[in-house]
Design a protein around this motif. Structure first.
Motif, short mmCIF file in Angstrom:
data_model
loop_
_atom_site.label_atom_id
_atom_site.label_comp_id
_atom_site.label_asym_id
_atom_site.label_seq_id
_atom_site.Cartn_x
_atom_site.Cartn_y
_atom_site.Cartn_z
N GLU A 104 -3.98 6.27 17.21
CA GLU A 104 -2.62 6.20 16.69
C GLU A 104 -1.91 7.54 16.85
O GLU A 104 -2.54 8.59 16.90
N SER A 105 -0.59 7.49 16.87
CA SER A 105 0.19 8.73 16.91
C SER A 105 0.08 9.43 15.56
O SER A 105 -0.24 8.81 14.55
N ASP A 106 0.36 10.72 15.56
CA ASP A 106 0.23 11.51 14.34
C ASP A 106 1.19 11.08 13.23
O ASP A 106 0.97 11.39 12.07
N ASP A 107 2.26 10.39 13.60
CA ASP A 107 3.22 10.03 12.56
C ASP A 107 2.95 8.65 11.97
O ASP A 107 3.66 8.21 11.06
N ALA A 108 1.90 7.95 12.42
CA ALA A 108 1.60 6.62 11.89
C ALA A 108 0.84 6.70 10.56
O ALA A 108 0.11 7.65 10.31
N VAL A 109 1.04 5.68 9.75
CA VAL A 109 0.26 5.50 8.52
C VAL A 109 -0.68 4.32 8.79
O VAL A 109 -0.24 3.24 9.16
N VAL A 110 -1.98 4.56 8.64
CA VAL A 110 -2.96 3.50 8.82
C VAL A 110 -3.34 2.99 7.43
O VAL A 110 -3.65 3.77 6.53
N VAL A 111 -3.30 1.66 7.26
CA VAL A 111 -3.70 1.04 6.01
C VAL A 111 -4.99 0.28 6.28
O VAL A 111 -5.00 -0.71 7.01
N ALA A 148 0.83 -1.20 0.00
CA ALA A 148 0.00 0.00 0.00
C ALA A 148 0.86 1.26 0.00
O ALA A 148 0.62 2.19 -0.76
N VAL A 149 1.88 1.27 0.86
CA VAL A 149 2.74 2.46 0.95
C VAL A 149 3.55 2.64 -0.33
O VAL A 149 3.70 3.76 -0.83
N GLU A 150 4.03 1.55 -0.91
CA GLU A 150 4.81 1.63 -2.15
C GLU A 150 3.99 2.20 -3.30
O GLU A 150 4.52 2.87 -4.18
N PRO A 209 3.93 8.46 3.46
CA PRO A 209 5.34 8.48 3.88
C PRO A 209 5.85 7.07 4.19
O PRO A 209 5.25 6.35 4.99
N ALA A 210 6.93 6.70 3.57
CA ALA A 210 7.49 5.35 3.73
C ALA A 210 8.27 5.18 5.02
O ALA A 210 8.53 4.05 5.44
N ASP A 211 8.62 6.28 5.69
CA ASP A 211 9.48 6.21 6.87
C ASP A 211 8.71 6.22 8.18
O ASP A 211 9.30 6.35 9.25
N ARG A 212 7.40 6.07 8.12
CA ARG A 212 6.59 6.12 9.33
C ARG A 212 6.11 4.72 9.74
O ARG A 212 5.99 3.84 8.91
#
Length: 99
Positions: A50-57, A14-16, A21-24
């Motif tokens: 979740e924290s603000d820097d997380a990516v939820v899929v 999903a991120v790819e 952001p790939a670094d979260r």
């Protein structure tokens, strides 16, 4: 039931394929088996926890059309892609917020 490895693979794909952001850190939320309105409420509750820097899929069986306006109202960025029989929606904050 999905294993941790399968969830990690889903999150990576999903991120790819999106601008997330790939670094979260990532959290995978599989809502395919839930009936309405649970996918929407589960996703919004997960985002709140979740924290603000997380990516939820979010893994769903369709594009979450009713979720999009709620994400926009809350200032999230998001992108949806099809992945085989699943629909993956990546959700993230535009910038890391200072605490």
């Amino acid at each position: 039931m999905r294993t941790d490895t399968q969830q990690t693979d889903v999150a990576e794909r999903a991120v790819e394929r999106t601008d997330a952001p790939a670094d979260r850190p990532r959290e995978v939320l599989d809502v395919r088996e839930l009936g309405p309105p649970k996918p929407l409420t589960e996703t919004l509750e997960t985002l709140a926890d979740e924290s603000d820097d997380a990516v939820v899929v979010q893994v769903n069986d369709r594009a979450p059309q009713h979720l999009y306006p709620k994400l926009e109202d809350r200032g999230y960025e998001f992108e949806t892609v099809e992945d085989g029989e699943a629909v993956l929606t990546t959700i993230w904050t535009g910038e890391k917020r200072d605490e």
